[in-house]
Design a protein around this motif. Structure first.
Motif, PDB file in Angstrom:
ATOM      1  N   ILE A 178       5.038  -3.442  -7.626  1.00  0.00           N
ATOM      2  CA  ILE A 178       6.424  -3.086  -7.291  1.00  0.00           C
ATOM      3  C   ILE A 178       6.582  -2.878  -5.782  1.00  0.00           C
ATOM      4  CG2 ILE A 178       8.170  -1.279  -7.588  1.00  0.00           C
ATOM      5  CD1 ILE A 178       7.051  -1.024 -10.526  1.00  0.00           C
ATOM      6  N   SER A 179       5.640  -2.146  -5.170  1.00  0.00           N
ATOM      7  CA  SER A 179       5.708  -1.928  -3.718  1.00  0.00           C
ATOM      8  C   SER A 179       5.564  -3.243  -2.962  1.00  0.00           C
ATOM      9  CB  SER A 179       4.593  -0.973  -3.272  1.00  0.00           C
ATOM     10  OG  SER A 179       4.847   0.341  -3.732  1.00  0.00           O
ATOM     11  N   LEU A 223       0.811  -1.224   0.000  1.00  0.00           N
ATOM     12  CA  LEU A 223       0.000   0.000   0.000  1.00  0.00           C
ATOM     13  C   LEU A 223       0.839   1.266   0.000  1.00  0.00           C
ATOM     14  CD1 LEU A 223      -2.571  -1.672   2.298  1.00  0.00           C
ATOM     15  CD2 LEU A 223      -3.044  -0.875  -0.032  1.00  0.00           C
ATOM     16  N   GLY A 224       2.160   1.105   0.073  1.00  0.00           N
ATOM     17  CA  GLY A 224       3.060   2.239  -0.135  1.00  0.00           C
ATOM     18  C   GLY A 224       2.909   2.822  -1.535  1.00  0.00           C
ATOM     19  N   ALA A 225       2.307   2.063  -2.437  1.00  0.00           N
ATOM     20  CA  ALA A 225       2.069   2.536  -3.808  1.00  0.00           C
ATOM     21  C   ALA A 225       1.258   3.825  -3.832  1.00  0.00           C
ATOM     22  CB  ALA A 225       1.348   1.454  -4.606  1.00  0.00           C
ATOM     23  N   PHE A 226       0.517   4.090  -2.750  1.00  0.00           N
ATOM     24  CA  PHE A 226      -0.326   5.297  -2.688  1.00  0.00           C
ATOM     25  C   PHE A 226       0.384   6.490  -2.039  1.00  0.00           C
ATOM     26  CE2 PHE A 226      -3.494   1.929  -3.061  1.00  0.00           C
ATOM     27  CZ  PHE A 226      -4.312   2.447  -4.054  1.00  0.00           C
ATOM     28  N   GLY A 227       1.658   6.336  -1.677  1.00  0.00           N
ATOM     29  CA  GLY A 227       2.306   7.417  -0.932  1.00  0.00           C
ATOM     30  C   GLY A 227       1.902   7.407   0.524  1.00  0.00           C
ATOM     31  N   ALA A 228       1.534   6.221   1.017  1.00  0.00           N
ATOM     32  CA  ALA A 228       1.233   6.023   2.439  1.00  0.00           C
ATOM     33  C   ALA A 228       2.423   5.325   3.083  1.00  0.00           C
ATOM     34  CB  ALA A 228      -0.018   5.166   2.590  1.00  0.00           C
ATOM     35  N   ALA A 253       9.012  -0.640   4.226  1.00  0.00           N
ATOM     36  CA  ALA A 253       8.011   0.025   3.392  1.00  0.00           C
ATOM     37  C   ALA A 253       8.572   0.178   1.986  1.00  0.00           C
ATOM     38  CB  ALA A 253       7.660   1.395   3.969  1.00  0.00           C
ATOM     39  N   GLY A 254       7.688   0.286   1.009  1.00  0.00           N
ATOM     40  CA  GLY A 254       8.100   0.501  -0.380  1.00  0.00           C
ATOM     41  C   GLY A 254       7.167   1.543  -0.972  1.00  0.00           C
ATOM     42  N   ILE A 255       7.663   2.773  -1.120  1.00  0.00           N
ATOM     43  CA  ILE A 255       6.767   3.913  -1.309  1.00  0.00           C
ATOM     44  C   ILE A 255       6.953   4.601  -2.664  1.00  0.00           C
ATOM     45  CG2 ILE A 255       5.984   6.064  -0.234  1.00  0.00           C
ATOM     46  CD1 ILE A 255       7.229   5.183   2.358  1.00  0.00           C
TER      47      ILE A 255
END
Lengths: 403, 156
Positions: A203-204, A118-123, A214-216
């Protein structure tokens, strides 16, 4: 100047902070233990049930009486405590949370290691264990150590048959299985802007395979547009000129279809090098590659052809399944001879459907190929959807067309 | 807070699937996990780790967030786990269930006498002392209480 993790957690890397969380979720596996811990803690009332979610995804529908009883207890608890439940069939927790729940800037904890998706959202999204989750449900917050950050700079565009999963396998192989332990990854660069939300989630998702917390991705116009479809407002985030512990450079034009070979996710080869490897099963799905774009890509390749090996497709959520039905993608998949599993984690963790027998070989679009994970004595190769499709048709590992 | 026991050596990248396999997760009976701990790695390990200190290689406990992994080790009688690096969820889970984890670079010798001290931050192998990365005060307090559940109960 701060990294995105520092900005969201509000402290410099290395600091320990206590923070309220915006979303805290568990699934049918970890939820049972979290419920048990809450009982032992003597906690009756949860202060913020509206922030909490239970998502049944790991063993759905239940496979044994024991599982069914555990799920029934947890279902009853969701009802009595006011926690919103996504019951069996709703989909994988990370996918359900990506469908209009998580927004940029949130602090998200999930009792599942792939919460980094969910780091894909910039969280700031990270996995915790079940007892941690119980304490979070009981208090509304938890402690974090603000991580140091590794920048993953994505330059240019993908070419040929390469897809976001191949980017994930590329950075995992560059960093290794513990190359980012305790760190956050930030995916940046002009190449990041070109990647869809489904691709960013892929990817995240694999950040934890490098040990990362985390993967952001920074929220941008793509993020805002995606969330607008769910009726959510969001603003883009701008990277600051900050200090990264390390920068990994990936030229997307150099990314080719890859396969992680047994039994390590960081042991990655070009598909060409393992082409012809015997297969007993192909599995398309999971929190890595079970989204609509994945199913559509798979269907485009297999349309009008027949799979030559047992092939199982599990949509990541009911919404993904419904869309695949509406657009004809599912019909293509079924007509090609694939089995369709209910939305959920499916065979990925070897606890339920699609388990491998001794000596069987599976090509999977999942994120882990640990020894015995999908069944004792089974071997797992990990690949993109396009590679899985080409291989399903060939019956052996095969290079996707256009590569 | 100290612990002592003979060393049982393990390699790098021990994942939580190998500590307790996915097929044993669907129960609340903790003795099941202790019985099947490390089954796919070496079935004899379950009987050898009672009262012992596991000295593992890098990236101990990588993979799934399953807390059953640390509970299995604790229920199987492991006194503590020493490794040069841990996967972060495993590390946090271990503290939360009251299983001491010691981050230190040591050379493992099977059966060697291992002693650790969480407050002062060191570990000894056959009398040779090595520094351990210090835990936060809160983590030591949680371990001293026997885990996050008793810590929670005692702090209310």
């Amino acid at each position: 100047m701060s990294t995105l993790s520092e900005r969201i957690l509000g402290a410099p890397s290395g600091a320990y902070v206590d923070r309220e969380v915006d979303i805290a979720f568990a699934h049918d596996g970890t939820g049972v233990l979290a419920r048990e811990a809450l009982r032992e803690m003597g906690v009756e009332n949860l202060p913020h049930p509206e922030r909490l979610r239970l998502v049944f995804d790991h063993i759905v529908p239940a496979n044994t009486g024991t599982t069914a009883t555990l799920q029934a207890d947890l279902r009853g608890y969701a009802r009595s405590s006011g926690i919103e439940l996504s019951d069996a069939g709703g989909g994988i927790c990370h996918q359900v949370m990506s469908e209009g729940v998580v927004r940029p800037g949130m602090i998200v904890v999930g009792a599942d290691s792939h919460t980094c998706t969910l780091g894909a959202f910039g969280a700031f999204a990270t996995g915790v264990g079940a007892t941690d989750m119980a304490a979070i449900w009981a208090s509304g917050g938890t402690w974090f150590r603000v991580p140091e950050t590794i920048a993953v700079n994505l330059a240019g565009r993908l070419t040929g048959a390469a897809e976001p999963k191949d980017i994930a396998l590329t950075y995992v192989s560059k960093l290794g299985m513990e190359g980012a332990t305790y760190r956050a990854l930030e995916f940046m660069g002009d190449g990041a802007a070109e990647i869809s939300m489904d691709g960013r989630l892929t990817i995240s998702n694999m950040a934890v395979e490098t040990g990362a917390k985390a993967g952001i991705f920074y929220a941008d116009a793509t993020t805002v547009r995606y969330l607008t479809e769910y009726g959510l407002a969001a603003s883009p985030q701008t990277p600051e000129d900050c200090r990264y512990e390390q920068t990994v450079e990936i030229d997307l034009a150099d990314v080719v279809p890859l396969v992680a070979v047994p039994h390590r996710v960081d042991t990655v080869r070009e598909v060409e090098g393992v082409a012809g490897t015997h297969l007993d099963q192909v599995f398309v799905g999971t929190c890595t590659n079970g989204r609509y774009e994945d199913l559509a890509r798979f269907a485009r390749i297999i349309r009008g052809r027949k799979v030559a090996v047992r092939t199982l497709v599990a949509p990541a959520s009911r919404a993904v399944l419904a869309r695949a039905i509406a657009t004809g993608v599912l019909a293509d998949i079924v007509d090609a001879g694939c089995m369709v599993a209910p939305p959920g984690c499916g065979p990925c963790l070897g606890a339920h459907a699609g388990v491998l027998g001794e000596g069987e070989v599976c090509l999977s679009t999942a994120n882990r190929n640990f020894k015995n994970r999908m069944g004792v004595g089974g071997e797992i190769y990990l690949s993109s959807v396009a590679t899985a499709a080409a291989s399903a048709i060939a019956g052996v590992i095969a290079v996707p067309e256009g590569a | 807070m100290q612990g002592v026991g003979p060393a049982v050596c393990l390699g790098n990248d021990i994942d939580t699937d190998v500590i307790i396999a996915g097929r044993y997760l669907r129960t609340k009976d903790r003795s099941v996990w202790a019985k099947h701990v490390f089954e796919d790695l070496d079935p004899s390990l379950a009987g050898r780790i009672r009262g012992a200190i596991i000295v593992a290689g890098r990236n101990m406990g990588c993979g799934s967030s399953r807390e059953q992994a640390v509970v299995a080790l604790r229920e199987a009688g492991v006194i503590g786990v020493v490794a040069p690096s841990f996967a972060r969820i495993f590390f946090r889970n271990a503290v939360n269930v009251g299983l001491p984890v010691i981050e230190a670079e040591v050379a493992c010798i099977d059966g060697a006498r291992v002693v650790f001290d969480l407050d002062s931050g060191w570990v000894e192998v056959d009398g040779e002392r090595h520094p351990a990365r210090p835990l936060s005060e809160k983590m030591v307090a949680i371990l001293r209480a026997g885990g996050l559940v008793p810590y929670w109960r005692s702090s209310r």
